[in-house]
Scaffold this active site. Structure first.
Site, PDB file in Angstrom:
ATOM      1  N   ASN A 264     -32.793  29.495 -24.653  1.00 51.79           N
ATOM      2  CA  ASN A 264     -32.988  28.587 -25.791  1.00 51.79           C
ATOM      3  C   ASN A 264     -32.562  29.291 -27.072  1.00 51.79           C
ATOM      4  OD1 ASN A 264     -35.404  29.979 -26.990  1.00 51.79           O
ATOM      5  ND2 ASN A 264     -36.240  29.491 -24.972  1.00 51.79           N
TER       6      ASN A 264
ATOM      7  N   ASP B  75     -40.091  27.029 -19.691  1.00 49.10           N
ATOM      8  CA  ASP B  75     -41.134  26.392 -18.875  1.00 49.10           C
ATOM      9  C   ASP B  75     -40.792  26.470 -17.391  1.00 49.10           C
ATOM     10  OD1 ASP B  75     -42.752  25.673 -20.993  1.00 49.10           O
ATOM     11  OD2 ASP B  75     -41.592  23.853 -21.397  1.00 49.10           O
TER      12      ASP B  75
ATOM     13  N   LYS C  38     -21.478  33.735  -8.129  1.00 54.70           N
ATOM     14  CA  LYS C  38     -21.241  32.674  -9.099  1.00 54.70           C
ATOM     15  C   LYS C  38     -21.022  31.334  -8.383  1.00 54.70           C
ATOM     16  CE  LYS C  38     -18.105  31.187 -12.686  1.00 54.70           C
ATOM     17  NZ  LYS C  38     -16.776  31.320 -13.264  1.00 54.70           N
TER      18      LYS C  38
ATOM     19  N   ASP D  58     -47.743  30.405 -17.282  1.00 55.35           N
ATOM     20  CA  ASP D  58     -48.057  30.174 -18.694  1.00 55.35           C
ATOM     21  C   ASP D  58     -48.741  31.435 -19.232  1.00 55.35           C
ATOM     22  OD1 ASP D  58     -49.159  29.457 -21.127  1.00 55.35           O
ATOM     23  OD2 ASP D  58     -49.449  27.377 -20.511  1.00 55.35           O
TER      24      ASP D  58
ATOM     25  N   PHE E 289     -48.007  30.077 -30.431  1.00 57.85           N
ATOM     26  CA  PHE E 289     -47.009  29.438 -31.282  1.00 57.85           C
ATOM     27  C   PHE E 289     -46.492  28.195 -30.565  1.00 57.85           C
ATOM     28  CE2 PHE E 289     -45.148  31.435 -35.139  1.00 57.85           C
ATOM     29  CZ  PHE E 289     -46.105  32.404 -35.328  1.00 57.85           C
TER      30      PHE E 289
ATOM     31  N   LYS F 217     -51.759  21.583 -28.041  1.00 60.53           N
ATOM     32  CA  LYS F 217     -51.446  22.849 -27.374  1.00 60.53           C
ATOM     33  C   LYS F 217     -52.601  23.833 -27.518  1.00 60.53           C
ATOM     34  CE  LYS F 217     -47.751  26.268 -26.816  1.00 60.53           C
ATOM     35  NZ  LYS F 217     -46.370  26.612 -27.045  1.00 60.53           N
TER      36      LYS F 217
END
Ligand SMILES: Cc1cc2nc3c(=O)[nH]c(=O)nc-3n(C[C@H](O)[C@H](O)[C@H](O)COP(=O)(O)O)c2cc1C
Length: 406
Positions: free
Chosen positions: A216, A285, A295, A314, A331, A345
């Protein structure tokens, strides 16, 4: 972060003693001035052989003091006047000879004289040793350094590396920016003194095959800023970092990981031994059930390969349920409905403090805005650079901690 004025309002006496590293003192003077300080340079006679007072005066916009018989002061006591005005005295470079003089309370020239004459409880003394590695390693120098520390002097560095004499080893003066940051840290309130703080930062990378993966946009900047702020506040900091290209904040222990599982495995053995856990990392997640060994290739069918996914542990929730859990701060990087998601959360993870921020507005940026959610409600820390926010967050966390019991 270039335009931060972290030394605004501070008056620094910058002392130079005789060593090649005087060339770095010019850059240091500039860095201190750029950070908002006023800088008064004082040089030993030996220092003037390495760099001229003209250069130092031009960089600081103040005449330089080089001897104790300077007639410019009305009372003829530069050593008293200069030391009383200062918020700190920083001697950089500090030669082996100069440190030996400090240990013995010698005062036969202006710089050692003002160091001895300074009101020690109000005007701290910091020294940045710079010398050949043999000089540094000599038992006499090591004895002197220990004696200076015992006298309450802060010893900054030295670093190891290439030396002007051509040798390699311990004794290099810290770089100008490092010394500036040491001074900035020195002035920060020690709100987390004695606390051990564990922080995760950055993204994770979940391998699909040897060349591809899921990640991300987290840059790690917020977590690294918090690590720096916690260290500045006196904490011992461990930083578990996903794949990011950021320098490690000074005095922070860093553990690099790639995947969420590796982050989990790095955090779990450490968590219970820490007083605070701050989970800033944007942990994936899900991960592919297994990364392909080779590959993945197009097979000509026009159909992409099916990648089976499985949920990652988690990390925050697991740490928050440990019997010996640290104070946990989560966060949440959201794209919308920040307050509601942050409250949800916080409840889901069962953590006392949850910090919301808008992912697209923060990832990779130097600024951010934070929303703090706890049992009493919520509070906004408005848009600012990440180090400013990190220091504010550290102050908030400190008010919620009980003093360390260990
Ligand atoms: C070329 C040269 C380089 C030197 N470099 C250093 C040095 O890096 N660190 C150090 O402690 N002394 C170094 N010295 C020795 C000091 O300059 C010497 O001990 C001097 O008397 C220190 O005076 P001060 O402590 O009053 O400034 C060097 C000497 C010369 C001639």
């Amino acid at each position: 972060m270039a335009d931060r004025l972290d030394l605004s309002g501070r008056h620094i006496v910058l002392g130079l003693s005789g060593g090649i590293a005087c060339y770095k003192a010019a850059e240091l003077a500039r860095e201190l001035v750029k950070a908002g300080a006023t800088v008064q340079v004082v040089m030993t006679e030996a220092a003037t052989h390495f760099i001229t007072p003209v250069t130092m005066q031009a960089l600081t916009n103040r005449p330089v003091y080089t001897h104790q018989w300077d007639p410019r002061e009305a009372n003829h006591m530069a050593h008293i006047n200069l030391s009383r005005e200062a918020d700190a005295v920083l001697v950089a470079p500090a030669s082996a000879d100069f440190m030996a003089k400090l240990v013995h309370g010698r005062a036969d020239e202006i710089l050692s004289l003002l160091c001895l004459a300074r009101p020690a409880e109000r005007v701290p003394l910091l020294v940045a040793p710079a010398m050949n590695r043999e000089m540094w390693a000599h038992p006499a120098t090591q004895r002197n350094v220990a004696a200076l520390r015992a006298d309450g002097v802060s010893v900054l560095g030295p670093a190891a590396g290439d030396q002007a004499c051509g040798e390699v080893g311990d004794g290099r003066m810290l770089e100008a920016a490092e010394l500036r940051d040491e001074l900035i840290a020195f002035f920060q309130p020690k709100r987390l003194a004695g606390q051990r703080v564990l922080i995760t930062a950055g993204p994770t990378f979940e391998a699909i095959d040897p060349v591809r993966g899921i990640t991300n946009h987290s840059s790690g900047k917020m977590g690294f800023a918090i690590a720096r702020a916690a260290q500045e506040a006196g904490a011992q900091v461990t930083l578990v970092a996903g794949p990011v290209h950021l320098p490690t904040p000074a005095h922070v222990r860093r553990i690099d990981v790639q995947s969420a599982l590796q982050m989990h495995d790095a955090v779990m053995p450490l968590a219970a031994a820490h007083d605070v856990f701050i989970a800033t990392a944007a942990v994936a997640d899900w991960r592919p059930v297994a990364a392909a060994e080779q590959k993945l290739k197009k097979d000509g069918s026009g159909r992409p390969p099916a990648i089976e996914m499985v949920e990652n542990p988690d990390i925050l929730a697991v740490v928050a349920r440990l019997p010996q859990r640290p104070y946990c701060v989560g966060f949440a990087a959201e794209s919308h409905d920040l307050l509601r998601h942050a409250q949800d959360k916080r409840a889901r993870k069962q953590v006392p403090l949850l910090v919301g921020n808008l992912g697209p507005a923060t990832f990779g940026q130097d600024t951010n805005a934070l929303l703090l959610v706890d049992e009493h409600g919520h509070r906004e820390l408005p848009q600012a650079d990440k180090l400013t926010l990190a220091r504010q967050l550290v102050a908030e966390i400190a008010t919620r901690l009980t003093p360390p019991t260990r």
